[in-house]
Design a protein around this motif. Structure first.
Motif, PDB file in Angstrom:
ATOM      1  N   THR A 259       0.856  -1.185   0.000  1.00  0.00           N
ATOM      2  CA  THR A 259       0.000   0.000   0.000  1.00  0.00           C
ATOM      3  C   THR A 259       0.891   1.233   0.000  1.00  0.00           C
ATOM      4  N   PHE A 260       0.621   2.135  -0.907  1.00  0.00           N
ATOM      5  CA  PHE A 260       1.385   3.379  -1.009  1.00  0.00           C
ATOM      6  C   PHE A 260       0.532   4.529  -0.513  1.00  0.00           C
ATOM      7  N   PHE A 261       0.997   5.184   0.561  1.00  0.00           N
ATOM      8  CA  PHE A 261       0.315   6.374   1.059  1.00  0.00           C
ATOM      9  C   PHE A 261       0.913   7.564   0.322  1.00  0.00           C
ATOM     10  N   LEU A 262       0.142   8.074  -0.633  1.00  0.00           N
ATOM     11  CA  LEU A 262       0.659   9.077  -1.563  1.00  0.00           C
ATOM     12  C   LEU A 262       0.419  10.485  -1.052  1.00  0.00           C
ATOM     13  N   ILE A 263       1.402  11.346  -1.286  1.00  0.00           N
ATOM     14  CA  ILE A 263       1.207  12.780  -1.112  1.00  0.00           C
ATOM     15  C   ILE A 263       0.508  13.273  -2.373  1.00  0.00           C
ATOM     16  N   GLY A 264      -0.598  13.998  -2.188  1.00  0.00           N
ATOM     17  CA  GLY A 264      -1.431  14.389  -3.323  1.00  0.00           C
ATOM     18  C   GLY A 264      -0.671  15.137  -4.398  1.00  0.00           C
ATOM     19  N   GLU A 265       0.167  16.094  -3.980  1.00  0.00           N
ATOM     20  CA  GLU A 265       0.856  16.881  -5.019  1.00  0.00           C
ATOM     21  C   GLU A 265       1.873  16.030  -5.766  1.00  0.00           C
ATOM     22  N   ASN A 266       2.450  15.021  -5.106  1.00  0.00           N
ATOM     23  CA  ASN A 266       3.347  14.098  -5.812  1.00  0.00           C
ATOM     24  C   ASN A 266       2.558  13.219  -6.782  1.00  0.00           C
ATOM     25  N   ALA A 267       1.357  12.798  -6.374  1.00  0.00           N
ATOM     26  CA  ALA A 267       0.520  11.983  -7.259  1.00  0.00           C
ATOM     27  C   ALA A 267       0.137  12.777  -8.503  1.00  0.00           C
ATOM     28  N   GLN A 268      -0.119  14.073  -8.314  1.00  0.00           N
ATOM     29  CA  GLN A 268      -0.484  14.915  -9.458  1.00  0.00           C
ATOM     30  C   GLN A 268       0.700  15.073 -10.428  1.00  0.00           C
ATOM     31  N   LYS A 269       1.899  15.293  -9.847  1.00  0.00           N
ATOM     32  CA  LYS A 269       3.109  15.512 -10.661  1.00  0.00           C
ATOM     33  C   LYS A 269       3.634  14.229 -11.282  1.00  0.00           C
ATOM     34  N   ASN A 270       3.643  13.145 -10.480  1.00  0.00           N
ATOM     35  CA  ASN A 270       4.379  11.930 -10.849  1.00  0.00           C
ATOM     36  C   ASN A 270       3.475  10.710 -10.984  1.00  0.00           C
ATOM     37  N   GLY A 271       2.206  10.945 -11.278  1.00  0.00           N
ATOM     38  CA  GLY A 271       1.248   9.839 -11.343  1.00  0.00           C
ATOM     39  C   GLY A 271       1.634   8.765 -12.352  1.00  0.00           C
ATOM     40  N   GLY A 272       2.378   9.161 -13.396  1.00  0.00           N
ATOM     41  CA  GLY A 272       2.774   8.198 -14.413  1.00  0.00           C
ATOM     42  C   GLY A 272       3.601   7.053 -13.859  1.00  0.00           C
ATOM     43  N   ILE A 273       4.337   7.319 -12.775  1.00  0.00           N
ATOM     44  CA  ILE A 273       5.216   6.294 -12.189  1.00  0.00           C
ATOM     45  C   ILE A 273       4.408   5.082 -11.716  1.00  0.00           C
ATOM     46  N   ILE A 274       3.215   5.344 -11.187  1.00  0.00           N
ATOM     47  CA  ILE A 274       2.433   4.256 -10.583  1.00  0.00           C
ATOM     48  C   ILE A 274       1.315   3.757 -11.494  1.00  0.00           C
ATOM     49  N   ALA A 275       1.180   4.407 -12.659  1.00  0.00           N
ATOM     50  CA  ALA A 275       0.014   4.116 -13.504  1.00  0.00           C
ATOM     51  C   ALA A 275      -0.096   2.642 -13.875  1.00  0.00           C
ATOM     52  N   GLY A 276       1.054   1.978 -14.095  1.00  0.00           N
ATOM     53  CA  GLY A 276       0.998   0.588 -14.535  1.00  0.00           C
ATOM     54  C   GLY A 276       0.950  -0.428 -13.410  1.00  0.00           C
ATOM     55  N   ALA A 277       1.076   0.020 -12.166  1.00  0.00           N
ATOM     56  CA  ALA A 277       1.203  -0.919 -11.039  1.00  0.00           C
ATOM     57  C   ALA A 277      -0.117  -1.019 -10.285  1.00  0.00           C
ATOM     58  N   ARG A 278      -1.076  -1.685 -10.920  1.00  0.00           N
ATOM     59  CA  ARG A 278      -2.442  -1.685 -10.393  1.00  0.00           C
ATOM     60  C   ARG A 278      -2.675  -2.736  -9.321  1.00  0.00           C
ATOM     61  N   GLU A 279      -1.687  -3.578  -9.052  1.00  0.00           N
ATOM     62  CA  GLU A 279      -1.882  -4.609  -8.030  1.00  0.00           C
ATOM     63  C   GLU A 279      -1.792  -4.037  -6.615  1.00  0.00           C
ATOM     64  N   HIS A 280      -1.271  -2.839  -6.491  1.00  0.00           N
ATOM     65  CA  HIS A 280      -1.083  -2.244  -5.162  1.00  0.00           C
ATOM     66  C   HIS A 280      -2.265  -1.354  -4.792  1.00  0.00           C
ATOM     67  N   GLU A 281      -2.341  -1.022  -3.498  1.00  0.00           N
ATOM     68  CA  GLU A 281      -3.357  -0.076  -3.042  1.00  0.00           C
ATOM     69  C   GLU A 281      -2.725   1.309  -2.933  1.00  0.00           C
ATOM     70  N   TYR A 282      -3.487   2.325  -3.327  1.00  0.00           N
ATOM     71  CA  TYR A 282      -3.013   3.706  -3.219  1.00  0.00           C
ATOM     72  C   TYR A 282      -3.916   4.459  -2.253  1.00  0.00           C
ATOM     73  N   ALA A 283      -3.292   5.110  -1.287  1.00  0.00           N
ATOM     74  CA  ALA A 283      -4.034   5.672  -0.164  1.00  0.00           C
ATOM     75  C   ALA A 283      -3.613   7.125   0.064  1.00  0.00           C
ATOM     76  N   ASN A 284      -4.356   7.798   0.904  1.00  0.00           N
ATOM     77  CA  ASN A 284      -4.225   9.250   1.092  1.00  0.00           C
ATOM     78  C   ASN A 284      -3.246   9.584   2.216  1.00  0.00           C
ATOM     79  N   HIS A 285      -2.277  10.437   1.900  1.00  0.00           N
ATOM     80  CA  HIS A 285      -1.291  10.895   2.899  1.00  0.00           C
ATOM     81  C   HIS A 285      -1.245  12.430   2.909  1.00  0.00           C
ATOM     82  N   THR A 286      -2.380  13.034   2.602  1.00  0.00           N
ATOM     83  CA  THR A 286      -2.622  14.497   2.511  1.00  0.00           C
ATOM     84  C   THR A 286      -2.035  15.097   1.236  1.00  0.00           C
TER      85      THR A 286
END
Ligand SMILES: [Zn+2]
Length: 208
Positions: free
Chosen positions: A43-70
């Motif tokens: 499970t990756f607790f993502l920082i929202g602004e990093n998810a907005q900037k770098n979302g492409g990094i995780i786009a292909g890794a759908r087996e994991h859970e993505y969660a909120n870290h503000t």
């Protein structure tokens, strides 16, 4: 009420490996590669602004859970309700956009909780996820194999393990030991599940 969870009571050898603060070019891709090679989910607790900037990094890794870290890794305990809500809401939207799925759980930066952040988390129906075991990178800087031993020996059924996929160079102590930790834990019979899967396994404490 939405729960605050450090670990989950279960008789099964399940462990939730969690990575905070990404996604970042340094070192989210390395972590994803190790998890794929070792066939472990996390499970990756993502920082929202990093998810907005770098979302492409995780786009292909759908087996994991993505969660909120503000949105921007603020100390929620210092915010009022409206500010705490906004810190979660902006991140919720950015993570949903980046992953195509709404986050279901949240972790407060630094593990700091206030009444306003719990109330805001309740608005989203989030369980608040802390941890009962963490990578102690700086303690094992001169002895990386010691960290592998420590994690392999300290994990118990229902453990939520805190790690980071970005940050200071110390974090590499855990990332470089990650494959070996996963192998050791699997050899002990552990299965790597997401936080939401672990929460679904919750069983009441066994009766005497
Ligand atoms: Zn964090």
């Amino acid at each position: 009420m939405v729960p605050v969870v450090w670990s989950v009571d279960t008789a099964k050898k399940l462990i939730a490996l969690t990575f905070d603060d990404g996604p970042m070019p340094q070192w989210t891709p390395e972590v994803l590669t190790i998890l794929a090679e070792e066939r472990a989910r996390a499970t990756f607790f993502l920082i929202g602004e990093n998810a907005q900037k770098n979302g492409g990094i995780i786009a292909g890794a759908r087996e994991h859970e993505y969660a909120n870290h503000t949105w921007a890794h603020v100390d929620l305990a210092r915010l009022d309700y409206d500010e705490a809500y906004e810190a979660l809401n902006k991140a919720h939207d950015a993570i949903t956009q980046a992953t195509g799925r709404e986050p279901a759980v949240f972790r407060p930066p630094y593990g700091h909780l206030g009444g306003s952040s719990l109330r805001a988390a309740a608005e989203f129906g989030y369980a608040t996820i802390l941890w009962n075991l963490q990578m102690l990178e700086s303690d094992y800087k001169s002895n990386p194999p010691g960290l592998v031993d420590y994690i392999a020996e300290s994990s118990t059924p229902g453990t939520i393990l805190l790690a980071h996929d970005t940050g200071p160079d110390d974090r590499l102590v855990a990332i470089r030991g990650l494959a070996e930790m996963i192998r050791r834990l699997k050899a002990q019979g552990f299965e790597f599940v997401t936080v939401s899967e672990l929460l679904a396994e919750h069983s009441p404490a066994p009766r005497p």
